[in-house]
Design a protein around this motif. Structure first.
Motif, PDB file in Angstrom:
ATOM      1  N   PHE A 100      33.829 101.015  36.799  1.00  0.00           N
ATOM      2  CA  PHE A 100      33.882 100.701  38.232  1.00  0.00           C
ATOM      3  C   PHE A 100      32.965  99.521  38.557  1.00  0.00           C
ATOM      4  N   LEU A 101      33.498  98.538  39.294  1.00  0.00           N
ATOM      5  CA  LEU A 101      32.706  97.388  39.721  1.00  0.00           C
ATOM      6  C   LEU A 101      32.306  97.497  41.190  1.00  0.00           C
ATOM      7  N   GLU A 102      33.294  97.652  42.075  1.00  0.00           N
ATOM      8  CA  GLU A 102      33.008  97.704  43.508  1.00  0.00           C
ATOM      9  C   GLU A 102      34.242  98.162  44.267  1.00  0.00           C
ATOM     10  N   MET A 103      34.026  98.528  45.526  1.00  0.00           N
ATOM     11  CA  MET A 103      35.125  98.923  46.406  1.00  0.00           C
ATOM     12  C   MET A 103      35.128  98.037  47.643  1.00  0.00           C
ATOM     13  N   ASN A 104      36.322  97.566  48.008  1.00  0.00           N
ATOM     14  CA  ASN A 104      36.524  96.823  49.250  1.00  0.00           C
ATOM     15  C   ASN A 104      37.240  97.727  50.241  1.00  0.00           C
ATOM     16  N   THR A 105      36.665  97.912  51.420  1.00  0.00           N
ATOM     17  CA  THR A 105      37.259  98.828  52.395  1.00  0.00           C
ATOM     18  C   THR A 105      38.032  98.110  53.499  1.00  0.00           C
ATOM     19  N   VAL A 106      37.922  96.777  53.544  1.00  0.00           N
ATOM     20  CA  VAL A 106      38.822  95.974  54.384  1.00  0.00           C
ATOM     21  C   VAL A 106      39.381  94.887  53.466  1.00  0.00           C
ATOM     22  N   PRO A 107      40.310  95.265  52.586  1.00  0.00           N
ATOM     23  CA  PRO A 107      40.861  94.287  51.646  1.00  0.00           C
ATOM     24  C   PRO A 107      41.754  93.279  52.361  1.00  0.00           C
ATOM     25  N   GLY A 108      42.032  92.173  51.671  1.00  0.00           N
ATOM     26  CA  GLY A 108      42.936  91.177  52.235  1.00  0.00           C
ATOM     27  C   GLY A 108      44.278  91.787  52.598  1.00  0.00           C
ATOM     28  N   LEU A 109      44.818  91.384  53.742  1.00  0.00           N
ATOM     29  CA  LEU A 109      46.045  91.995  54.250  1.00  0.00           C
ATOM     30  C   LEU A 109      47.155  90.984  54.500  1.00  0.00           C
ATOM     31  N   THR A 110      47.049  89.797  53.916  1.00  0.00           N
ATOM     32  CA  THR A 110      48.133  88.832  54.050  1.00  0.00           C
ATOM     33  C   THR A 110      49.276  89.221  53.118  1.00  0.00           C
ATOM     34  N   GLU A 111      50.419  88.567  53.305  1.00  0.00           N
ATOM     35  CA  GLU A 111      51.583  88.885  52.473  1.00  0.00           C
ATOM     36  C   GLU A 111      51.283  88.695  50.986  1.00  0.00           C
ATOM     37  N   ALA A 112      50.387  87.742  50.659  1.00  0.00           N
ATOM     38  CA  ALA A 112      50.086  87.435  49.266  1.00  0.00           C
ATOM     39  C   ALA A 112      48.911  88.235  48.722  1.00  0.00           C
ATOM     40  N   SER A 113      48.250  89.017  49.552  1.00  0.00           N
ATOM     41  CA  SER A 113      47.071  89.762  49.120  1.00  0.00           C
ATOM     42  C   SER A 113      47.454  90.900  48.174  1.00  0.00           C
ATOM     43  N   ILE A 114      46.473  91.365  47.421  1.00  0.00           N
ATOM     44  CA  ILE A 114      46.746  92.331  46.353  1.00  0.00           C
ATOM     45  C   ILE A 114      47.230  93.670  46.895  1.00  0.00           C
ATOM     46  N   LEU A 115      46.529  94.238  47.882  1.00  0.00           N
ATOM     47  CA  LEU A 115      46.938  95.565  48.359  1.00  0.00           C
ATOM     48  C   LEU A 115      48.340  95.560  48.963  1.00  0.00           C
ATOM     49  N   PRO A 116      48.712  94.576  49.800  1.00  0.00           N
ATOM     50  CA  PRO A 116      50.104  94.519  50.256  1.00  0.00           C
ATOM     51  C   PRO A 116      51.111  94.370  49.112  1.00  0.00           C
TER      52      PRO A 116
END
Length: 324
Positions: A285-301
């Protein structure tokens, strides 16, 4: 009756422009037949609702409302799209809790904990989650570069403890480069995290609350053209983001198990995207992002799309979970 949704974006950190992009995408994809949506810019010099014609209406901080043409408008829920301070570090969420405003993020303490890399690593280590070797220093501390390198080795990473989007991060290959890297990190934060280099496959894992269940999204493999997954790699096309990741069934099962466990250990809710490096098939484990990128190209989307969840569904789910 349509609910009024404030989409907060901007912030006080180096990530302000990235946040404005994320917020604009949320605004674009939220169902206008179901919600009255408002762009709210939270900036260091002003809190304003920005209309379609760029007219600005000041936010009343007493109850997070605004007035337009003598009509006072209040919100049913806030969609948090602020990366960094104050949206991701818990500050703004504490304010919302005080005024009893519903929002799409985890409670303020969980947000503060996960934004602080040092503290969140301390918690997960207690549960035997593998991590890199690390050293912590605060601005003004005396330290020995020899002692640091003896503990973490070379190469190593120097990171601001409270920052995102890879701002202020350096990969250090020689002891002579350590002090300049620390000085660079101090421009972003007064607390520094120095970690050992983990040689393995890097993956990013989205874990969210979806329809009342903790859901691990398809895993993304990160292949950076640069020396590591830095700002250019994240936002300027200097990386390949492969979803689903090229993992064996056993590796995937292990990553999914650890990612869900970390989410639950940290008492998370709402969005999260965590980074892991597989060393000898063991996710670190490195880190957690709780407001990740939300653009169409972002990882979580991208991951949500792979799971058959559209952006509209992803964002609407977050609001409905918060309201309920």
């Amino acid at each position: 009756m349509k609910k009024n949704i404030a989409i907060v974006m901007g912030g006080y950190s180096s990530e302000v422009n990235i946040s404005l992009q994320s917020g604009a995408v949320v605004y674009k994809h939220l169902n206008k037949e179901k919600y009255n949506t408002y762009k709210v810019h939270i900036l260091s010099n002003k809190w304003v609702v920005v209309d379609a014609d760029e007219t600005e209406y000041p936010i009343d901080k007493n109850d997070f409302s605004f007035t337009k043409n003598t009509t006072k408008i209040t919100f049913d829920c806030v969609f948090n799209a602020i990366h960094g301070n104050p949206g991701e570090n818990g500050s703004l969420l504490a304010y919302f809790d005080l005024i009893k405003m519903k929002h799409t993020s985890a409670p303020f303490y969980q947000m503060a904990l996960t934004f602080n890399k040092r503290d969140s690593l301390s918690v997960v280590k207690h549960y035997d989650i593998p991590t890199a070797k690390s050293v912590y220093i605060n601005q003004g501390d005396t330290f020995s570069t020899d002692d640091i390198i003896q503990k973490v080795g070379l190469p190593c990473f120097v990171k601001p403890n409270n920052a995102g989007s890879s701002f202020g991060i350096s990969k250090v290959h020689s002891i002579e480069k350590l002090i300049p890297a620390i000085e660079k990190a101090y421009k972003e934060d007064s607390e520094i995290l120095i970690e050992s280099f983990l040689d393995g496959t890097e993956v990013s894992v989205g874990v969210i609350q979806y329809k009342g269940e903790t859901t691990v999204l398809p895993i993304t493999e990160i292949v950076s053209e640069n020396d590591f997954f830095d700002y250019e790699a994240k936002y300027l096309g200097k990386s390949k983001e492969i979803t689903p990741a090229r993992l064996t069934e056993q590796q995937e099962a292990k990553v999914r198990e650890i990612a869900k466990k970390v989410y639950e250990i940290l008492n998370m809710s709402g969005f999260s995207r965590s980074e892991y490096i597989l060393v000898n098939d063991e996710p670190h484990f490195l880190e957690m992002n709780t407001v990740p990128g939300l653009t169409e190209a972002s990882i979580l989307p991208q991951q949500a799309n792979q799971a058959g969840i559209s952006l509209s569904e992803l964002f609407e789910n977050a609001i409905e979970m918060a309201i309920k």
